[in-house]
Motif scaffolding. Structure first.
Motif, PDB file in Angstrom:
ATOM      1  N   GLY A 150    -114.984 -15.147 106.279  1.00 52.87           N
ATOM      2  CA  GLY A 150    -114.757 -14.944 107.710  1.00 52.87           C
ATOM      3  C   GLY A 150    -115.481 -15.966 108.552  1.00 52.87           C
ATOM      4  O   GLY A 150    -114.936 -16.488 109.536  1.00 52.87           O
ATOM      5  N   PHE A 151    -116.713 -16.282 108.190  1.00 56.23           N
ATOM      6  CA  PHE A 151    -117.449 -17.309 108.920  1.00 56.23           C
ATOM      7  C   PHE A 151    -116.742 -18.661 108.809  1.00 56.23           C
ATOM      8  O   PHE A 151    -116.660 -19.405 109.796  1.00 56.23           O
ATOM      9  CB  PHE A 151    -118.878 -17.420 108.387  1.00 56.23           C
ATOM     10  N   CYS A 152    -116.250 -18.986 107.618  1.00 53.71           N
ATOM     11  CA  CYS A 152    -115.542 -20.260 107.455  1.00 53.71           C
ATOM     12  C   CYS A 152    -114.306 -20.309 108.347  1.00 53.71           C
ATOM     13  O   CYS A 152    -114.008 -21.338 108.962  1.00 53.71           O
ATOM     14  CB  CYS A 152    -115.149 -20.461 105.990  1.00 53.71           C
ATOM     15  N   ALA A 153    -113.568 -19.204 108.406  1.00 52.06           N
ATOM     16  CA  ALA A 153    -112.378 -19.162 109.249  1.00 52.06           C
ATOM     17  C   ALA A 153    -112.737 -19.332 110.723  1.00 52.06           C
ATOM     18  O   ALA A 153    -112.084 -20.087 111.453  1.00 52.06           O
ATOM     19  CB  ALA A 153    -111.639 -17.843 109.033  1.00 52.06           C
ATOM     20  N   ALA A 154    -113.765 -18.625 111.174  1.00 54.37           N
ATOM     21  CA  ALA A 154    -114.157 -18.711 112.580  1.00 54.37           C
ATOM     22  C   ALA A 154    -114.631 -20.118 112.942  1.00 54.37           C
ATOM     23  O   ALA A 154    -114.267 -20.664 113.992  1.00 54.37           O
ATOM     24  CB  ALA A 154    -115.263 -17.691 112.864  1.00 54.37           C
ATOM     25  N   LEU A 155    -115.429 -20.722 112.071  1.00 56.86           N
ATOM     26  CA  LEU A 155    -115.941 -22.063 112.342  1.00 56.86           C
ATOM     27  C   LEU A 155    -114.832 -23.105 112.284  1.00 56.86           C
ATOM     28  O   LEU A 155    -114.818 -24.065 113.053  1.00 56.86           O
ATOM     29  CB  LEU A 155    -117.053 -22.398 111.354  1.00 56.86           C
ATOM     30  N   SER A 156    -113.867 -22.918 111.392  1.00 50.23           N
ATOM     31  CA  SER A 156    -112.732 -23.830 111.332  1.00 50.23           C
ATOM     32  C   SER A 156    -111.863 -23.713 112.571  1.00 50.23           C
ATOM     33  O   SER A 156    -111.407 -24.726 113.129  1.00 50.23           O
ATOM     34  CB  SER A 156    -111.904 -23.534 110.074  1.00 50.23           C
TER      35      SER A 156
END
Length: 524
Positions: free
Chosen positions: A14-20
């Motif tokens: 989820g963090f990767c998705a938000a940061l992307s």
């Protein structure tokens, strides 16, 4: 309340998705998380931070890592790990059932995503000397296709993500469970959540599901995996109860994958039952079994402890333990190998070990009596006889934990069932050591079908992506079946999280509030 992108779940994926999404142009990104703040990080927090990736060997990895000195480089052996090897490992462990498109997308994106995590998110990678290498004849020899970990493991990984999302201005709402997806004209346009006891409607140009599987839900475990799985210990967060999968299914998402399979492992039998421990986290893992043998409460061995490197067997051996009487077993080691056991898993402060100077005393101390005790002693005696017979026929064979050394229990005259195919040493040097283990469940394999190129959620009805809806992490179905190569989970969450964030930004193209956006990736 309007957002450019909403991510459901505050784990690594989820963090990767938000940061992307933020990187590619979304300026008002929200993460909603049903857990309280002290449980932030999902299952990623409880990992060792291992990431499996395609790489060209030591020289390719050195620019990424923070724990190698110039003096030590010449003493490290890391073979390249090719895309073909990565694909072969996933497919052989799944018996060819893994979705080829998902496998290809994971592998093709793995190396670039590791670079992104290191350069953009500032994840501090290390060479995993403590988990993936043995010191043999003065050299650090890596094995099992994986070499990368993270400083302070999962704790360090999640701490880095939290710093990154804070720096990016991404909001996280804790204790805010998502209830339903909002759909208008066959497009997901937001999500209903419960915040401060009230139902709140949140509008968004894109929603990314990253809420994990159903491994913490005893009812769903029993339904899909089998009733015996109610005994499994939950390795990670207690909040992964299948909510995200249910929400997706409610609006017509296609479900896929191995609904009877999961990632599990040898876990300390004294660990908490229904959630991981935030302090000890992954230290409850007991992965030293290739160095010894595992014996159930009836005194019998039940797996080939040397079938393959630990990376390729631990995810299925947890299930094997669960199938034993009372769902537990003993790992038994002799004095020749205890120096190889990892301190973080078997140290006196994290493992309750039983020791004895002879096998009869050990059996009694472990609680074996009568026929069970007799069977245990017979099992070890037959095992030792088979080990010695093989060595007699193959005097040049030598123990080497960093390779498949073929030191086995199968000779022309003697064998045991199950065999031990590698690293077979007689249990004959005292003091003998035993540790009680159970099955620890990490995540489930059944989940939501996605487009491997975009991470878009597939509709059961149209077999096309549902507009505005994406998925990543342990919710994705079809990638792993039955077993999996260690370190693939975190990499997959990051690869498909990046894709989901990019596509969320593309969904928002032309709709973003100019006062909040700035030029992002030209592909958007």
């Amino acid at each position: 309340m309007n957002f450019d992108c909403i991510v459901i779940g505050s784990g690594h994926a989820g963090f990767c998705a938000a940061l992307s999404a933020h990187e590619h142009g979304c300026r008002h990104v929200l993460i909603v998380e049903k857990a309280p703040q002290q449980w932030s990080g999902g299952n990623g927090y409880f990992t060792a931070g291992a990431h499996r990736t395609v790489h060209g060997g030591l020289g390719d990895l050195l620019p990424l890592v923070h724990n190698v000195t110039s003096d030590s480089v010449s003493l490290i052996d890391i073979e390249p790990y090719t895309a073909e090897e990565f694909a072969r490992d996933i497919m052989r462990l799944s018996d060819g059932r893994s979705d080829p498109g998902l496998v290809a997308a994971l592998i093709d994106g793995s190396r670039d995503t590791i670079e992104w995590l290191a350069r953009k998110i500032d994840v501090h990678f290390t060479l995993s000397f403590n988990r993936q290498a043995y010191q043999v004849e003065g050299r650090q020899k890596f094995w099992g296709g994986m070499a990368l970990s993270v400083v302070d493991g999962g704790k360090g990984l999640i701490a880095t993500h939290l710093h990154a999302v804070q720096s990016a201005g991404i909001e996280i709402w804790y204790e805010t469970p998502a209830l339903n997806l909002i759909v208008e004209e066959n497009t997901v346009v937001g999500v209903l959540v419960r915040k401060n006891g009230e139902t709140v409607s949140l509008r968004s140009y894109a929603v990314v599901l990253a809420a994990g599987g159903y491994e913490s839900n005893r009812t769903l475990r029993s339904m899909h995996l089998g009733p015996e799985w109610s005994q499994a210990r939950v390795r990670g967060t207690p909040f992964n109860t299948g909510d995200g999968i249910a929400m997706a299914h409610d609006i017509g998402a296609k479900l896929t994958g191995d609904w009877s399979g999961c990632h599990s492992t040898c876990w300390d039998a004294l660990a908490p039952e229904d959630s991981g421990d935030r302090e000890l986290s992954n230290q409850y893992t007991k992965s030293g079994y290739p160095l010894g043998i595992m014996i159930n409460l009836r005194g019998k061995r039940f797996v080939d402890e040397g079938e393959d490197f630990r990376n390729y067997t631990y995810a299925k051996f947890g299930r094997a333990i669960l199938d034993q009487p009372e769902g537990v077993a003993w790992q038994v080691f002799d004095a020749k190998v205890t120096k190889w056991l990892r301190v973080e898993e078997y140290g006196d402060d994290v493992a309750q070990k039983v020791t004895a100077d002879n096998l009869d005393t050990l059996a009694g101390t472990l609680g074996y009596e009568g026929k069970d005790k007799e069977e245990l002693l017979v099992t070890i005696n037959k095992f030792n006889t088979a080990v010695r017979a093989y060595k007699t026929e193959n005097p040049a064979a030598a123990f080497d934990p960093a390779i498949k050394d073929c030191l086995s229990t199968t000779s022309s005259k003697v064998s045991v069932t199950p065999p031990k195919s590698n690293w077979a040493l007689a249990i004959d040097s005292h003091p003998f050591t035993a540790v009680k283990v159970a099955c620890g469940i990490t995540f489930t394999f059944g989940g939501v079908a996605i487009d491997p190129h975009t991470a878009g959620v597939i509709s059961e009805k149209t077999h096309k992506p549902i507009k505005g809806l994406y998925c990543t992490g342990e919710m994705v179905g079809g990638l792993f079946y039955g077993n999996y190569p260690g370190g693939s989970g975190l990499t997959a969450g990051a690869v498909f999280g990046r894709k989901a964030g990019l596509e969320a930004a593309r969904s928002s193209r032309g709709k973003l509030d100019p006062s909040r956006s700035k030029r992002g990736d030209p592909r958007c």
